[in-house]
Enzyme design. Structure first.
Site, PDB file in Angstrom:
ATOM      1  N   ASP A 146      47.253  43.467  54.041  1.00  0.00           N
ATOM      2  CA  ASP A 146      47.037  43.738  55.458  1.00  0.00           C
ATOM      3  C   ASP A 146      47.180  42.422  56.236  1.00  0.00           C
ATOM      4  OD1 ASP A 146      46.052  44.583  57.983  1.00  0.00           O
ATOM      5  OD2 ASP A 146      44.761  46.071  57.058  1.00  0.00           O
ATOM      6  N   ARG A 206      51.366  52.594  69.057  1.00  0.00           N
ATOM      7  CA  ARG A 206      50.547  51.499  69.583  1.00  0.00           C
ATOM      8  C   ARG A 206      50.969  50.210  68.918  1.00  0.00           C
ATOM      9  NH1 ARG A 206      47.096  49.501  65.831  1.00  0.00           N
ATOM     10  NH2 ARG A 206      46.223  50.846  64.221  1.00  0.00           N
ATOM     11  N   ASN A 240      50.184  46.744  66.835  1.00  0.00           N
ATOM     12  CA  ASN A 240      49.294  46.404  65.727  1.00  0.00           C
ATOM     13  C   ASN A 240      49.207  44.884  65.576  1.00  0.00           C
ATOM     14  OD1 ASN A 240      47.564  47.668  63.738  1.00  0.00           O
ATOM     15  ND2 ASN A 240      48.941  46.880  62.169  1.00  0.00           N
ATOM     16  N   GLU A 266      39.622  44.189  63.263  1.00  0.00           N
ATOM     17  CA  GLU A 266      40.909  43.509  63.012  1.00  0.00           C
ATOM     18  C   GLU A 266      40.976  42.220  63.816  1.00  0.00           C
ATOM     19  OE1 GLU A 266      43.656  43.052  61.629  1.00  0.00           O
ATOM     20  OE2 GLU A 266      44.334  44.828  60.555  1.00  0.00           O
TER      21      GLU A 266
END
Length: 296
Positions: A203, A103, A105, A20
Site C-alpha cells: 500500500d 476519487r 487516492n 491514510e
C-alpha cells in the site's frame, strides 16, 4: 541474515474507517494524516501531544503541506488547498469532474515539488485510471496532467533519485521502479520487487536515509522494509490487519508513523483498528517534500 522483527505502539487511538496519507511537516512540527472515507484531515503535534481533526465535505485521498499552515489535498473533485486555520477549501485543479464514481487516492510530491496522485473507482469492478501530476501552465495556474496509465489502486510513491520512481499499484502486488524524466510521462519500467509470497498487499511507502523502502501491507498486519535490491530486511508488526501508509517524523526523523483502517474489520473485537501507530528508532527517514506551489 534473518530479517529483524519489531512491534509498533499506538500513537493516537482514533478509529478511522480508512486512515491514510501520513506526512511529517518539519515547518510546523505536525504529523498529518487523513481519513478518506471519514472525510477528515488530522494532525498530531508530538511536542504537546495535541491532536486536531477537521471535517471536510469531500473525501481526501492524500495530503502534502504547502505554506502558512495550508495543505494541498487530492480529493474526489481534484486538487484543493485547505487552510487548516479556518477549514476553508479552495479549488486548485479539477480532475475527472465528469466521473463521479471515481476519487483520488495516494500521492506525494516529486523532488521538484509537484504533487502526483492517482484516481480509482469507488466500487468494484476496478476501472483502470491514470496517475496525474500537478503542473504549471503559461497563465500562472496549474493543471492535472496524466503521466502513467492503467492503474487499478494507485498507492505508494518514493523517489530514490530525482530520475527514478518506486511505485505501487496495489493489485499487482509489486513495487515497480520506473525511469522518471523531469518532464513528460513516467517510464520505462526498470525492475520490480515481487511481494506476492508475503501476507497482504503493498500500500503506502516511504524511503529511509539509506535508500531502503518501508512499505505498509494492507491485510498483512505489517510494515516491511526492503533493500533497494528487494531483500526483506525488517518487519514492523502491528496488532491490526489493514495497514495503509508510513512516514518518518519527529525532529530527527527517527519515528516511523503508521496509519491503519477499520474498514472490513469487526468493531467488537477490541483491536485498535484505524489508529495511528508509531515505532521508534528503526531507521532515519528522508524529509518529505512539500508542494512548491503553482510555479513548480
Amino acid at each position: 541474515m534473518e530479517p529483524v522483527t519489531v512491534h509498533a505502539e499506538i500513537a493516537e487511538p482514533s478509529r478511522l474507517q480508512l486512515g491514510e496519507g501520513s506526512f511529517w511537516d518539519a515547518a510546523t512540527g505536525r504529523l498529518y494524516w487523513i481519513g478518506i472515507e471519514d472525510r477528515r484531515v488530522m494532525w498530531l503535534e508530538p511536542a504537546t501531544g495535541e491532536v486536531t481533526s477537521l471535517e471536510l465535505d469531500t473525501m481526501p485521498g492524500t495530503l502534502v503541506p504547502y505554506r502558512d499552515r495550508r495543505v494541498l489535498l487530492a480529493t474526489q473533485r481534484g486538487f484543493e488547498l485547505l487552510d487548516t486555520a479556518t477549514g476553508a477549501l479552495r479549488p486548485v485543479a479539477e480532475v475527472e469532474a465528469d466521473r463521479t464514481h471515481r476519487r483520488m487516492n495516494d500521492g506525494k510530491c516529486d523532488p521538484y515539488g509537484r504533487l502526483l496522485a492517482g484516481t480509482m473507482t469507488l466500487d468494484e469492478p476496478r476501472e483502470p485510471g491514470p496517475l496525474y501530476r500537478l503542473e504549471p501552465t503559461d497563465g500562472g495556474t496549474v493543471r492535472a496532467v496524466p503521466v502513467l496509465d492503467g492503474l487499478a489502486i494507485p498507492n505508494g510513491l518514493a523517489w530514490p533519485e530525482p530520475d527514478r520512481l518506486w511505485y505501487i499499484d496495489t493489485p499487482t502486488r509489486r513495487i515497480d521502479l520506473y525511469a522518471y524524466p523531469e518532464h513528460g510521462p513516467v517510464g520505462p519500467l526498470i525492475r520490480t520487487i515481487d511481494t506476492a509470497q508475503l501476507p497482504g498487499d503493498p500500500d503506502g511507502m516511504t524511503l529511509d536515509a539509506e535508500g531502503n523502502l518501508w512499505v505498509a501491507f494492507w491485510g498483512g498486519s505489517a510494515v516491511r522494509c526492503f533493500g533497494p535490491d528487494g531483500t526483506l530486511l525488517e518487519t514492523v508488526e502491528l496488532p491490526v490487519p489493514q495497514v495503509t501508509s508510513v512516514a518518518f517524523g519527529g525532529p530527527d526523523l527517527r519515528t516511523l508513523y503508521i496509519t491503519s483502517a477499520a474498514t472490513g474489520t469487526d468493531p467488537g473485537d477490541g483491536l485498535p483498528h484505524g489508529a495511528l501507530f508509531r515505532c521508534e528508532g528503526v531507521a532515519t527517514g528522508r524529509p518529505g517534500v512539500p508542494w512548491a506551489g503553482p510555479g513548480a
